[in-house]
Design a protein around this motif. Structure first.
Motif, PDB file in Angstrom:
ATOM      1  N   GLU A  60      37.828  39.456  42.015  1.00 23.54           N
ATOM      2  CA  GLU A  60      39.237  39.636  42.370  1.00 23.54           C
ATOM      3  C   GLU A  60      40.082  39.758  41.102  1.00 23.54           C
ATOM      4  N   GLN A  61      40.978  40.741  41.106  1.00 24.81           N
ATOM      5  CA  GLN A  61      41.891  40.940  39.972  1.00 24.81           C
ATOM      6  C   GLN A  61      42.754  39.693  39.789  1.00 24.81           C
ATOM      7  N   SER A  63      41.883  36.661  39.016  1.00 22.90           N
ATOM      8  CA  SER A  63      41.302  35.378  39.425  1.00 22.90           C
ATOM      9  C   SER A  63      40.428  34.731  38.354  1.00 22.90           C
ATOM     10  N   GLU A  75      37.134  34.548  41.731  1.00 27.79           N
ATOM     11  CA  GLU A  75      36.976  34.757  43.168  1.00 27.79           C
ATOM     12  C   GLU A  75      36.244  36.061  43.398  1.00 27.79           C
ATOM     13  N   THR A  77      35.507  38.965  46.266  1.00 26.29           N
ATOM     14  CA  THR A  77      36.093  39.470  47.502  1.00 26.29           C
ATOM     15  C   THR A  77      35.337  40.698  47.988  1.00 26.29           C
ATOM     16  N   ASP A  78      35.423  40.922  49.293  1.00 28.82           N
ATOM     17  CA  ASP A  78      34.898  42.161  49.876  1.00 28.82           C
ATOM     18  C   ASP A  78      36.031  42.968  50.487  1.00 28.82           C
ATOM     19  N   GLY A  79      37.263  42.588  50.176  1.00 26.56           N
ATOM     20  CA  GLY A  79      38.435  43.246  50.728  1.00 26.56           C
ATOM     21  C   GLY A  79      38.987  42.528  51.945  1.00 26.56           C
ATOM     22  N   LYS A  82      37.800  36.077  50.591  1.00 26.22           N
ATOM     23  CA  LYS A  82      37.567  35.678  49.201  1.00 26.22           C
ATOM     24  C   LYS A  82      36.785  34.381  49.186  1.00 26.22           C
ATOM     25  N   GLU A  97      37.085  41.710  35.762  1.00 21.11           N
ATOM     26  CA  GLU A  97      37.824  41.759  37.024  1.00 21.11           C
ATOM     27  C   GLU A  97      37.787  43.176  37.587  1.00 21.11           C
ATOM     28  N   GLY A  98      37.627  43.255  38.910  1.00 18.21           N
ATOM     29  CA  GLY A  98      37.557  44.546  39.575  1.00 18.21           C
ATOM     30  C   GLY A  98      36.169  45.145  39.586  1.00 18.21           C
TER      31      GLY A  98
END
Length: 164
Positions: A60-61, A63, A75, A77-79, A82, A97-98
């Motif tokens: 996650e951006q 995080s 974190e 995430t899958d969208g 989280k 990140e990302g």
């Protein structure tokens, strides 16, 4: 029994033995095969705390928090969902990140995933910096392929099979 019947019986017996052997091997390996689970599926599957599995998704951006003694929190995430991840150790060079990541570990009772292994994912067009530098040195590199310093990404104009 004719020769043809004997041959067919031998082939059928060999196939049966091969099938049984394959079934036994796959059954034995079932517990050691570990795919990854996305954050959204953790709640669906109701994974019990302490159960080891692989968590996959994007970092996650904003995080990523680095602490003392190589402790890192971020974190995944899958969208849709989280999951906070805690890790202590050296992160892979491609980790950021990302970026896609797969972490191996277990959830604790508070829902934090404690990873003991973190793997950074990359796409099939990734090129390590050392390889790109070597291609530049040998004169096989064209600067319009990538922006300066953007070693892990390709432009949409690149075609498969092109040597850079």
């Amino acid at each position: 029994m004719t020769r043809k019947q004997r041959r067919l019986t031998m082939i059928a017996g060999a196939l049966a033995v091969l099938g049984i052997a394959a079934a036994l091997v796959l059954n034995a390996m079932r517990s050691s095969i570990m795919f990854f689970t996305t954050p959204g599926k953790i709640a669906e599957q109701q994974i019990a705390p302490g159960t080891r599995f692989r968590l996959g998704g994007l970092v996650e951006q904003g995080s990523l928090v680095r602490g003392d003694q190589l402790k890192v929190r971020f974190e995944v995430t899958d969208g849709n969902a989280k999951v906070p991840v805690a890790y202590q150790g050296i992160l892979p060079d491609l980790f950021r990140e990302g970026q896609g990541v797969i972490s191996e570990g277990a959830l604790d009772t508070s829902g934090v995933f404690h990873a003991d292994t973190v793997l950074a994912k990359h796409d099939e067009t990734y090129m390590p910096k050392a390889v790109a530098d070597e291609l530049k040195k040998d004169g096989h590199w064209k600067d319009d392929y990538l922006k300066k310093g953007d070693y892990g990404k390709t432009s949409a104009a690149d075609t498969p099979g092109t040597v850079r």
